[in-house]
Design a protein around this motif. Structure first.
Motif, PDB file in Angstrom:
ATOM      1  N   PHE A   1       0.735  -0.982   0.026  1.00 62.39           N
ATOM      2  CA  PHE A   1      -0.029  -0.058  -0.049  1.00 62.39           C
ATOM      3  C   PHE A   1       0.923   1.216  -0.061  1.00 62.39           C
ATOM      4  CE2 PHE A   1      -2.978   3.109   1.699  1.00 62.39           C
ATOM      5  CZ  PHE A   1      -4.299   2.680   1.125  1.00 62.39           C
TER       6      PHE A   1
ATOM      7  N   HIS B   1     -10.725  -4.125   8.476  1.00 60.67           N
ATOM      8  CA  HIS B   1     -11.141  -2.746   7.642  1.00 60.67           C
ATOM      9  C   HIS B   1     -12.494  -2.725   7.300  1.00 60.67           C
ATOM     10  CE1 HIS B   1     -10.186   0.863   5.573  1.00 60.67           C
ATOM     11  NE2 HIS B   1      -9.119   0.762   5.866  1.00 60.67           N
TER      12      HIS B   1
ATOM     13  N   GLU C   1      -3.624   1.796  10.408  1.00 66.68           N
ATOM     14  CA  GLU C   1      -4.784   1.332  11.010  1.00 66.68           C
ATOM     15  C   GLU C   1      -4.893   0.606  12.617  1.00 66.68           C
ATOM     16  OE1 GLU C   1      -4.182   1.790   8.106  1.00 66.68           O
ATOM     17  OE2 GLU C   1      -6.206   2.479   7.165  1.00 66.68           O
TER      18      GLU C   1
HETATM   19 FE   LIG Z   1      -7.545   1.608   3.649  1.00 67.71          FE
END
Ligand SMILES: [Fe+2]
Ligand SMILES: CC1=C(CCC(=O)O)c2cc3nc(cc4[nH]c(cc5[nH]c(cc1n2)c(C)c5CCC(=O)O)c(CCC(=O)O)c4C)C(CCC(=O)O)=C3C
Length: 375
Positions: free
Chosen positions: A29, A198, A288
């Motif tokens: 990412f 998520h 996250e």
């Molecule tokens: Fe994301």
């Protein structure tokens, strides 16, 4: 699970076969590494995605709170080094590259470097275990884009989803047992397990996988497997459920719920006094995890007077690193026309090497995607 580790007595004929591949690419990412990176990084992530301004400012604050640096790139550097060591120890001589969707080192730069090195056909491992547009097809679109952008780019073949590979699941089992043990003794025996992933829009879940609904179904399967293995270790089956974090998007668009914080409040009202969060949606302890769980959800639990602990993610667990080698050797064998063992746990079985037509559709408009039966 792949060949035994290299013991120094291997002959050339014993060496695991990676042909037809001449490289491995780690595709991730990406994240910002300094405060000036944060806004352009967020622009890269959210371009054309209708994320409200307020949400972007809020997420920017999460990064600034950590000095403008996401842990994700360092975690990928560590994974890259561990993969190289693992391959070398197994007697596999194969170059390993790394590129990201959203930040430096970018995928296009990695692929240009591969082309300059004469790489012709590489297997691609993504740091995303499950099926959905964000976690699967979007990476396939990135691979199609880079193939068009970099003249003479090598063939890039994405390895299958691995949410149900024991090398991904077993580290969560150990970490759940460890986290339970880290709770105060009085809180241990009735602690609930909150499996966290998520959140994504409901419509994205509905389209995920070849028949739809795969994102949630895959998480439920991993949760059931982790619970079963944890129960075998601790001699009882803890209460457990799947919850979500990191909701984004416009408020009127429905996303998967319940949010971990909302659920903690309800649970406290129901009389639950201790929880272990198990972040099965994530491969490493990136933003996250360190913000949405360790900072926000932990503060929620503390405010409610609950005892709480978090299980770690696979990161560079040797079993997770060996999973990369296992998938590589499995796929190489399949590409040579052999019928490899495809290791999985749980009830869903191995996913396909090539994605089905129309799976995990782009929520905006169809775009070319590599590594599908129709690409
Ligand atoms: Fe994301
Ligand atoms: C399923 C999924 C995973 C898990 C699978 C996987 O790992 O791939 C994941 C991972 C990650 N998401 C990350 C960061 C962000 N995701 C965003 C936004 C979004 N994520 C989505 C989904 C997912 N995301 C979606 C549907 C959106 C809405 C916009 C869109 O449709 O694309 C935004 C924008 C701001 C916001 O709205 O939150 C940011 C900054 C980071 C990097 C963390 C770090 O820096 O350490 C990582 C690993």
């Amino acid at each position: 699970m792949g060949p035994p580790p290299y013991d120094g007595c291997m002959t050339a004929a014993d060496q695991p076969q990676v042909a037809p591949y001449d490289a491995l690419l780690l595709l991730s990412f990406g994240g910002p590494e300094k405060p000036e990176d944060v806004v352009p990084f967020l622009e890269n992530v959210t371009r054309g995605r209708g994320i409200p301004r307020e949400r972007l400012e809020e997420v920017g604050q999460h990064y600034f709170g950590f000095g403008g640096r996401s842990p994700i790139n360092d975690q990928n550097r560590a994974l890259l080094a561990a993969i190289r060591e693992d391959l070398a120890a197994a007697g596999i001589d194969l170059p390993v590259y790394w590129g990201n969707r959203n930040w430096d080192p970018y995928l296009a730069d990695a692929v240009s470097e591969m082309r300059a090195d004469g790489i012709e056909r590489a297997a691609v491992f993504t740091t995303s275990a499950y099926s959905s547009y964000s976690s699967c097809r979007q990476y396939r679109e990135n691979l199609a884009d880079v193939g068009a952008e970099v003249d003479g780019a090598p063939r890039l073949e994405r390895l299958r989803q691995y949410y149900n590979h024991p090398g991904f699941v077993e580290p969560f089992v150990d970490e759940t047992v460890r986290a339970l043990g880290s709770l105060p003794e009085t809180a241990r025996d009735d602690a609930h397990l909150l499996f966290v992933t998520h959140s994504i829009p409901l419509a994205m879940n509905d389209g995920s996988g070849a028949r739809g609904g795969a994102y949630v179904a895959q998480h439920l399967d991993v949760m059931a497997e982790v619970v079963e293995q944890v129960a075998a270790r601790i001699g009882r089956t803890p209460q457990h459920e799947l919850v979500y974090c990191s909701r984004s998007g416009a408020p009127h668009i429905p996303w998967l719920e319940p949010d971990v914080n909302d659920r903690l409040e309800e649970m406290a009202a129901e009389g639950v006094t201790s929880v272990v969060m198990v972040p099965i949606g994530f491969v490493s302890d990136h933003m996250e995890v360190v913000y949405d769980l360790d900072t926000e959800a932990m503060a929620t639990a503390e405010g409610l007077g609950m005892a709480a602990a978090r299980a770690g993610t696979p990161g560079t667990d040797p079993r997770f690193v060996a999973l990369v080698r296992d998938l590589l050797l499995e796929r190489a064998a399949a590409e040579r026309g052999e019928v490899p063992v495809r290791t999985t746990v749980g009830s869903l079985g191995p996913g396909p090497d090539l994605c089905a037509v129309g799976c995990c559709p782009n929520p905006r408009a169809p775009r070319p995607a590599a590594c599908g039966v129709d690409s």
